[in-house]
Scaffold this motif. Structure first.
Motif, PDB file in Angstrom:
ATOM      1  N   ARG A 225       0.838  -1.201   0.000  1.00 20.74           N
ATOM      2  CA  ARG A 225       0.000   0.000   0.000  1.00 20.74           C
ATOM      3  C   ARG A 225       0.867   1.243   0.000  1.00 20.74           C
ATOM      4  O   ARG A 225       1.880   1.306   0.701  1.00 20.74           O
ATOM      5  N   VAL A 226       0.453   2.233  -0.784  1.00 23.86           N
ATOM      6  CA  VAL A 226       1.167   3.506  -0.816  1.00 23.86           C
ATOM      7  C   VAL A 226       0.895   4.250   0.489  1.00 23.86           C
ATOM      8  O   VAL A 226      -0.254   4.424   0.894  1.00 23.86           O
ATOM      9  N   VAL A 227       1.963   4.678   1.148  1.00 23.87           N
ATOM     10  CA  VAL A 227       1.842   5.362   2.434  1.00 23.87           C
ATOM     11  C   VAL A 227       1.608   6.854   2.200  1.00 23.87           C
ATOM     12  O   VAL A 227       2.370   7.504   1.470  1.00 23.87           O
ATOM     13  N   THR A 228       0.559   7.392   2.800  1.00 19.26           N
ATOM     14  CA  THR A 228       0.301   8.829   2.753  1.00 19.26           C
ATOM     15  C   THR A 228      -0.050   9.313   4.156  1.00 19.26           C
ATOM     16  O   THR A 228      -0.550   8.548   4.981  1.00 19.26           O
ATOM     17  N   THR A 229       0.249  10.584   4.419  1.00 21.81           N
ATOM     18  CA  THR A 229      -0.118  11.219   5.679  1.00 21.81           C
ATOM     19  C   THR A 229      -0.670  12.601   5.372  1.00 21.81           C
ATOM     20  O   THR A 229      -0.660  13.043   4.217  1.00 21.81           O
ATOM     21  N   ARG A 230      -1.101  13.313   6.378  1.00 17.52           N
ATOM     22  CA  ARG A 230      -1.630  14.658   6.136  1.00 17.52           C
ATOM     23  C   ARG A 230      -0.530  15.632   5.699  1.00 17.52           C
ATOM     24  O   ARG A 230      -0.821  16.731   5.213  1.00 17.52           O
ATOM     25  N   ASP A 231       0.739  15.247   5.875  1.00 16.94           N
ATOM     26  CA  ASP A 231       1.840  16.087   5.429  1.00 16.94           C
ATOM     27  C   ASP A 231       2.352  15.712   4.045  1.00 16.94           C
ATOM     28  O   ASP A 231       3.313  16.317   3.555  1.00 16.94           O
ATOM     29  N   THR A 232       1.726  14.709   3.429  1.00 19.86           N
ATOM     30  CA  THR A 232       2.129  14.351   2.070  1.00 19.86           C
ATOM     31  C   THR A 232       1.978  15.563   1.152  1.00 19.86           C
ATOM     32  O   THR A 232       0.936  16.206   1.129  1.00 19.86           O
ATOM     33  N   GLY A 233       3.013  15.866   0.418  1.00 22.85           N
ATOM     34  CA  GLY A 233       2.981  17.021  -0.467  1.00 22.85           C
ATOM     35  C   GLY A 233       3.838  18.175   0.009  1.00 22.85           C
ATOM     36  O   GLY A 233       4.096  19.115  -0.746  1.00 22.85           O
ATOM     37  N   LEU A 234       4.295  18.101   1.267  1.00 20.72           N
ATOM     38  CA  LEU A 234       5.162  19.160   1.768  1.00 20.72           C
ATOM     39  C   LEU A 234       6.605  18.988   1.298  1.00 20.72           C
ATOM     40  O   LEU A 234       7.430  19.877   1.495  1.00 20.72           O
ATOM     41  N   GLY A 235       6.903  17.835   0.716  1.00 22.64           N
ATOM     42  CA  GLY A 235       8.260  17.606   0.248  1.00 22.64           C
ATOM     43  C   GLY A 235       9.255  17.435   1.377  1.00 22.64           C
ATOM     44  O   GLY A 235      10.393  17.906   1.295  1.00 22.64           O
TER      45      GLY A 235
END
Length: 385
Positions: A225-235
């Motif tokens: 599964r691809v791991v994502t969090t609420r900070d995904t996209g902050l680099g």
């Protein structure tokens, strides 16, 4: 891909996802991965088979083993999707089938960063690809858009530094023009989905993705599964400290991943040394020819890249890393240096890290955006109770 009576259960959604990623896959393997009995698996797969989303593929049985098994696979022509990768300069799009296999592609330069202009560019690309493929009304099942930055609920771009955007309801704007569902995703997350579906690490249930380009990105797959969090996209991967004597990034971090590996920083370092502006391809050409100043910059980048991959392998406990992005050609002049640096920061008895280089360019990013649209279409699908 129309609607029916009951919302898809979590088990049915997981089944669809596994068949998409791993098909053709045996029922025994599906049952093992999902913890389902043969009877439950038959019940869950039946609606997909009846609606033509799944097909049974023949698999010859060994002598004396009885009837041949019938692995499940998706019917790739059951839907058409468009994925669009947005950068600060261009929109690159790919038309795909249900497995995100590319059927056609197109690209447009962005006139400016105004929301209306970018929406116009995406709409034009979707129409261009649809016309080229002679798609009938209703044949396009969805559009996915990936963007460098933060996305909320796959609907709103909350932050896109390369475009200067904040809180743009991009999915709503595009749906109003296109008349099909639109799903948004962070670009590195979408690329990680692409690598999981059809990249060199396909079939590996735990691996990392490192992207080198205008910035530095990091994606992770764990337990398939691809791991994502609420900070995904902050680099956040771009802030990883790699060289205490390196240059500063735009945020004032010395020797971080962005400072050592991003295209703008690499060009700036050699440009300062030469006293003139240089392009990225020129940096690599000079380094390949043995230019001492260029080699100094690319060797430092290679050591930093190796250290970053070692950090990831050591802390995330993965032994497979996919390197991608528009700056991936760095590997041609710094790959050996990176691998040596990676080995130095690993325990000598640790499992060797396998590094795959994906040099497909923006095609992989656009197909990843299409994969996000495919997942969104399945999530919205309603099946008979």
């Amino acid at each position: 891909m129309t609607t029916a009576d009951a919302e898809m259960s979590d088990s049915a959604r997981d089944l669809a996802r596994l068949v998409l990623i791993h098909g053709p896959v045996s029922r025994a393997e599906l049952g093992r991965r999902l913890g389902l009995s043969p009877a439950s698996l038959t019940r869950l797969s039946k609606p997909f088979l009846e609606r033509g989303l799944f097909v049974e593929t023949a698999e010859a049985a060994p002598a004396g083993a009885g009837r041949p098994a019938k692995p499940l696979d998706v019917r790739v022509d059951a839907g058409r999707f468009v994925g669009v990768k947005l950068t600060g300069d261009t929109a690159h799009a790919a038309l795909t089938d249900l497995r995100a296999s590319q059927l056609a592609d197109a690209e447009r330069t962005l006139r400016d960063h105004e929301v209306a202009s970018v929406v116009d560019a995406v709409v034009a690309l979707v129409h261009e690809l649809g016309a080229a493929a002679d798609l009938a009304d209703g044949e396009l099942a969805g559009v996915g858009v990936s963007i460098g930055g933060n996305v909320a609920d796959q609907r709103v771009v909350t932050r896109a530094p390369f475009l200067g955007w904040r809180d743009v309801a991009l999915a709503d704007l595009l749906e109003a023009r296109l008349g099909v569902p639109v799903d948004l995703e962070n670009d590195v997350t979408a690329l990680t989905v692409a690598e999981q579906w059809f990249g060199p690490a396909r079939g590996t249930d735990a691996f990392a993705v490192v992207t080198v380009g205008a910035g530095v990105g990091y994606g992770l797959v764990m337990h398939d599964r691809v791991v994502t969090t609420r900070d995904t996209g902050l680099g956040l991967g771009g802030h990883l400290p790699l060289d205490p004597s390196g240059p500063l990034c735009a945020d004032g971090h010395r020797g971080c991943a962005s400072a050592m590996l991003s295209i703008p920083s690499i060009c700036a370092q050699l440009g300062i040394a030469l006293g003139r502006e240089v392009r990225y391809d020129e940096v690599l050409e000079l380094a390949a020819s043995g230019h001492p100043l260029a080699r100094s910059v690319t060797d430092a980048a290679g050591r930093a890249l190796g250290r970053m991959m070692a950090y990831i392998a050591n802390l995330a406990m993965v032994d497979t890393i996919v390197l991608s992005g528009e700056g991936v050609a760095l590997w041609e002049v710094a790959g050996e240096t990176a691998l040596a640096s990676l080995a130095l920061d690993r325990d000598p008895e640790a499992t060797p890290v396998v590094v795959h280089v994906d040099d497909a360019g923006f095609d992989s990013w656009a197909r990843g955006a299409a994969a996000v649209a495919i997942q969104g279409a399945l999530a919205r699908l309603r099946l008979p109770a």
